[in-house]
Structure formats: structure tokens, C-alpha cells
Scaffold this motif. Sequence first.
Motif, short mmCIF file in Angstrom:
data_model
loop_
_atom_site.label_atom_id
_atom_site.label_comp_id
_atom_site.label_asym_id
_atom_site.label_seq_id
_atom_site.Cartn_x
_atom_site.Cartn_y
_atom_site.Cartn_z
N SER A 110 38.26 44.33 39.60
CA SER A 110 37.72 44.51 40.99
C SER A 110 36.27 44.78 40.80
O SER A 110 35.64 45.60 40.01
CB SER A 110 38.71 45.80 41.44
N ALA A 111 35.41 44.24 41.98
CA ALA A 111 34.02 44.54 42.15
C ALA A 111 33.22 43.81 41.21
O ALA A 111 32.08 44.04 40.99
CB ALA A 111 33.88 45.92 42.35
N PHE A 124 39.62 36.59 46.16
CA PHE A 124 40.73 37.58 46.34
C PHE A 124 42.06 36.89 45.95
O PHE A 124 42.07 35.42 46.14
CB PHE A 124 40.97 38.22 47.56
N VAL A 142 37.35 40.81 44.95
CA VAL A 142 37.53 41.90 46.23
C VAL A 142 38.28 42.99 45.38
O VAL A 142 38.32 44.19 45.70
CB VAL A 142 38.13 41.41 47.54
N SER A 143 39.48 42.42 44.49
CA SER A 143 40.40 43.43 43.87
C SER A 143 40.49 42.87 42.48
O SER A 143 40.06 41.71 42.23
CB SER A 143 41.62 43.72 44.37
N TYR A 147 32.07 40.19 38.96
CA TYR A 147 31.87 38.83 39.24
C TYR A 147 32.35 38.03 38.30
O TYR A 147 32.35 38.23 37.04
CB TYR A 147 30.22 38.46 39.19
N TYR A 198 38.77 31.91 48.17
CA TYR A 198 37.36 32.46 48.50
C TYR A 198 36.79 31.88 49.60
O TYR A 198 36.96 30.92 50.09
CB TYR A 198 36.60 32.22 47.00
N ARG A 214 32.75 37.24 43.40
CA ARG A 214 32.94 38.65 43.41
C ARG A 214 34.20 38.89 43.56
O ARG A 214 34.81 38.66 44.74
CB ARG A 214 32.05 39.40 44.13
N SER A 232 31.01 36.13 51.85
CA SER A 232 31.16 37.51 52.20
C SER A 232 30.86 37.71 53.67
O SER A 232 30.15 37.04 54.09
CB SER A 232 29.97 38.40 51.41
N ASP A 260 33.12 36.24 48.11
CA ASP A 260 34.33 37.09 47.97
C ASP A 260 35.40 36.26 47.45
O ASP A 260 35.94 35.36 48.12
CB ASP A 260 34.85 37.99 49.20
#
Length: 167
Positions: free
Chosen positions: A91-92, A70, A45-46, A94, A56, A43, A59, A68
Motif C-alpha cells: 500500500s502507498a 487498486f 492505493v492498498s 509504486y 488503474y 501507486r 489520481s 492510482d
Amino acid sequence: TMTDSAVGVLGVDLDNTYTSAGALPFAQGEPVATKNGRAILGRAVSGIAQYSLVAYAPSSAGASASVDVFLASAANVSGTLLAVAQTSVNSAEYGWFHIESHKEGRIRCGVAETGVPLFLTTTGGQIDDALVSGKALAGLWILESVTSASAPRAIWRDIKLDRGQLA
């Protein structure tokens, strides 16, 4: 995006992104073999631009099996693993992130020559051959020199900070 597909797993489109965890075709963080290497699902994060180097980690919600993802930079790679986004992920949402690429991969890069060490930069998701950050990367090679910011062809396997360098 690179032409790649999952091996032995039905319903996995490596260019796809997903808006909810319920729509995921595979468990987050578990490597999937592809024709070009290996990829994991996570997923963002941004927002993550295509060809960005990403970090990564599981979470912070320990009970969940989420990962997560990023943008990797010189400031935020402590305790994380590295991969490369071969498609943009909002963002947010997957998406799939390649932890290994034997051919056809690309990575965001500033100015760099082939055959020299590559480094994290302060620009999230981008690498360079300049020793600005002091954080060299191992397991990543660009296949063509670049004279301005672009996404050269690259191969990678188990990208990490070079031996002895802790974030």
C-alpha cells in the motif's frame, strides 16, 4: 515473477517497488515496452498481491501526474483501465503493472477452464469463469485450466469489460 525486462529504457527493474515518487525511474502511466509486452508504473492505493488483476486511473489530484492502482472487482471498474501485477506492491508504494503479456504472465484465478469467457469476481484481483458478476472480460486468456484458486499462465492485451458491458 515472470522473467521480463524493459526494452530501450535503462534503470527499469519490473520487479522493483518504490517508496517515494522521487525515486521513480519513469513517468507514471506511460507504457514501457518490455520483452514480454508492455507495463505501466503506478501507486498502489492498498496492498496488491502478486498476479492480481488491477484497475488503474489518473489520481484525483489532477495537477499531479500520478496513477492510482487498486484491486479490480465486479464493484469497482467503472472508468478505469485494467492490468495485472506480476509482483506484489505494498500500500502507498509504486510498482509496475503489465497491461500486455504475450507469454509467461500469470493471473489470480478461481476455478476456470481454458477457452471460455472469464469474469470479474467480488474478490478483488481475482477472475473466474463463473457468470456471477455478469461482467465478462475481453482481451484475457488463461493457458491452463485450474480446479482451485491459483495463478495459471495467461496472456492478455488491452483487458477490458466485454463489448456492451458498462461497469
